[in-house]
Design an enzyme around this catalytic site. Sequence first.
Site, PDB file in Angstrom:
ATOM      1  N   GLU A  73      44.667  37.606  36.799  1.00 59.73           N
ATOM      2  CA  GLU A  73      45.792  37.154  37.626  1.00 59.73           C
ATOM      3  C   GLU A  73      45.754  35.638  37.812  1.00 59.73           C
ATOM      4  O   GLU A  73      45.618  35.136  38.929  1.00 59.73           O
ATOM      5  CB  GLU A  73      45.783  37.875  38.976  1.00 59.73           C
ATOM      6  CG  GLU A  73      46.004  39.371  38.825  1.00 59.73           C
ATOM      7  CD  GLU A  73      46.248  40.100  40.145  1.00 59.73           C
ATOM      8  OE1 GLU A  73      45.773  39.611  41.171  1.00 59.73           O
ATOM      9  OE2 GLU A  73      46.905  41.151  40.134  1.00 59.73           O
ATOM     10  N   GLU A 122      46.308  46.791  35.189  1.00 61.55           N
ATOM     11  CA  GLU A 122      46.197  47.217  36.592  1.00 61.55           C
ATOM     12  C   GLU A 122      47.516  47.843  37.015  1.00 61.55           C
ATOM     13  O   GLU A 122      48.581  47.283  36.737  1.00 61.55           O
ATOM     14  CB  GLU A 122      45.906  46.049  37.536  1.00 61.55           C
ATOM     15  CG  GLU A 122      44.495  45.560  37.507  1.00 61.55           C
ATOM     16  CD  GLU A 122      44.221  44.512  38.583  1.00 61.55           C
ATOM     17  OE1 GLU A 122      44.777  44.600  39.692  1.00 61.55           O
ATOM     18  OE2 GLU A 122      43.444  43.586  38.279  1.00 61.55           O
TER      19      GLU A 122
HETATM   20  C1  BG6 Z   1      44.976  42.687  41.996  1.00 60.96           C
HETATM   21  C2  BG6 Z   1      43.567  42.276  41.730  1.00 60.96           C
HETATM   22  O1  BG6 Z   1      45.564  41.672  42.725  1.00 60.96           O
HETATM   23  O2  BG6 Z   1      45.256  43.809  42.751  1.00 60.96           O
HETATM   24  C3  BG6 Z   1      42.516  43.273  42.128  1.00 60.96           C
HETATM   25  O3  BG6 Z   1      43.353  41.864  40.410  1.00 60.96           O
HETATM   26  C4  BG6 Z   1      42.962  43.993  43.375  1.00 60.96           C
HETATM   27  O4  BG6 Z   1      41.305  42.598  42.260  1.00 60.96           O
HETATM   28  C5  BG6 Z   1      44.237  44.746  43.073  1.00 60.96           C
HETATM   29  O5  BG6 Z   1      41.998  44.815  43.940  1.00 60.96           O
HETATM   30  C6  BG6 Z   1      44.763  45.623  44.193  1.00 60.96           C
HETATM   31  O6  BG6 Z   1      44.863  44.903  45.371  1.00 60.96           O
HETATM   32  P1  BG6 Z   1      44.181  45.388  46.710  1.00 60.96           P
HETATM   33  O7  BG6 Z   1      44.390  44.277  47.633  1.00 60.96           O
HETATM   34  O8  BG6 Z   1      44.874  46.626  47.114  1.00 60.96           O
HETATM   35  O9  BG6 Z   1      42.742  45.618  46.399  1.00 60.96           O
END
Ligand code: BG6
Length: 476
Positions: free
Chosen positions: A179, A372
Site C-alpha cells: 500500500e 488483500e
Molecule cells: C491494509 C493493510 O490496509 O488493510 C493491512 O495492508 C491491514 O496491513 C488491512 O491489516 C486491513 O485493515 P485493518 O485495519 O482492518 O487491519
Amino acid sequence: MAFREDFLWGGATAANQCEGGYAEGGRGLANVDVVPHGKDRWAVVTGAKKMFDFDEEHYYPAKKSIDMYHHYLDDIKLFGEMGFKTYRLSIAWSRIFPNGDDEFPNEEGLKFYEAIFKECRKYGIEPLVTLVHFDCPMHLITEYGGWRNRKVIGFFVNYCKTVFTRYKGLVKYWLTFNEINMILHGPFMAAGLFFEEGEDRTQIQYQAAHHELVASALAVRMAHGIDPQNKVGCMLAAGQYYPFTCKPQDVWAAFESDREGYFFVDVQARGEYPDYAWKRFEREKIKLDITEDDLEILKESPVDFISFSYYSSRVASGDPTAAGTTEGNVFASLKNPYLEASQWGWQIDPLGLRITLNALYDRYQKPLFIVENGLGAKDVADVNGYVEDDYRIDYLKSHIEAMKDAVEIDGVDLMGYTPWGCIDLVSASTGEMSKRYGFIYVDLDDSGNGTGKRFRKKSFYWYKKVIAANGEDLTY
Ligand code: BG6
C-alpha cells in the site's frame, strides 16, 4: 472456466501483524513494533506523536501478535490443508538487518524465512513476498529520519540484494512496498516519517515517496538481474472513488481523488511521473530532489504486475462541507447511502471490486493481483472453538463473483486472489484482535490474553472447496 488454470488462490498476512517474537532471533526494533493499541494509536501512526520505543503506559500488540514466529509450521500446514496455491507474507526487514544499515545480515533471520519458504513449498505453496509491509528498522528512523532520507534507498537495496540472492529458487513473486499510497495517510507506520514543528509535511511525504519509488524500481531491476524468473509487483491500497452526485464538481472530485493513488502506480507501472503530478508540484511549490539517474531508473524498470488491496469503494464530493464521512482503510470517504457496512463501518461493495479491476486494467494493461480483500468482523466461537461465519463467506463469495465477471465478461487479466488475514491477526488500523478476517480462528483477545490455539472456521471448509473447484463452485 473463468479463472486461469494456474490462478493463485491463497491468503495474506504481514510480519508485524502475525509474527511476534519482536526481540527474538537477533531481530531489531521497528516502527511497527511501537504503534500502541488504544487512543494514541492514530497519533503515532500519522507521526503526530513521537514513539521510538516502548513505554509503560501502552500495550503494544505487535510484540507478540499471534506468535506465528513459533507456530509457523502448524499454520502453514493449515494453509496447505485449504489447498493454498500461494501464501502472501512479508519479511520483517529488521530481522534481516536489525539496524537497517548493518554491514552484514543476521543469519538467524535469514534462516527463519528460509524455513518458512521451504515449508510452503512442501505443500506446493508459492510464496508471495512483500519486502516492506509498513516496517522500517527503528535505527533508520532515529538516525536518518526514515524514508525522507535518500540514504535509505541504499540500505533497502542492500536488503533486497540479500534476500533475492538467498531465496533464489525459493521465491519468485515479490511485492516492493505494501500500500505505497499509505505514506500519505499513515506516514510513521508506513514509512517511518515524523514531523518537526513547522515542517512542510506534504513536501516531506512526496520526497519520501519519491525515494520509495526509486527504491522500488531498483528492486525490480535487481530482482530480474539475480533471477530472470522473478516477477515483481507494486501494491496499491485501491478502491474506486464514486462521485457523490452527477454534479460535474463531484465527478471531478472523484477523478482527482483516484489520481492520488494512481500517481504511485503511474510511476511504478509506466515508469514516468505523470504530467498532472509535475503540474501539482509546481503549483503547490513542492520542491523535490529528483535526479536524472532517478528518472532513468524509473523508466527502465517498471513492475511486472500490479497488485492491490480492495476493501471498499469510496465516495468524493466537490463540496468541502459535504457531511457524512465513513470509516474505511484510513481513506477519507463520504458515506454511500446504497451500501451496507461492516461492524467497523467499512462499506461493502463487490461491484466496486469489478469497477476497480477494470479501471486499473484499462489504465495499465498489466496483469493484476488482488492481494488483500476481506471482512473484518467479530466472531463468536463455540466451546470447541468453531465459528459459523456465514457473513464472511457471503462477503468473499460476492467479491469472487465480481472477480469472475471482471475476468469472464470484461477480459481482465487476473493472476490471483489472497484474502487478507487468512488466519486471524492484529488489525493495522485499530490494533485489535477482535477485528477478525481469518479462515482460522486464533484464541486471543485484544490484550493478548488467551490460549493462542488455532481452530478451523466454517469459511475454512468453504474456501478449501472454492480453491479445489478453481472458483467454479461458490456454494455452501
Ligand atoms: C491494509 C493493510 O490496509 O488493510 C493491512 O495492508 C491491514 O496491513 C488491512 O491489516 C486491513 O485493515 P485493518 O485495519 O482492518 O487491519
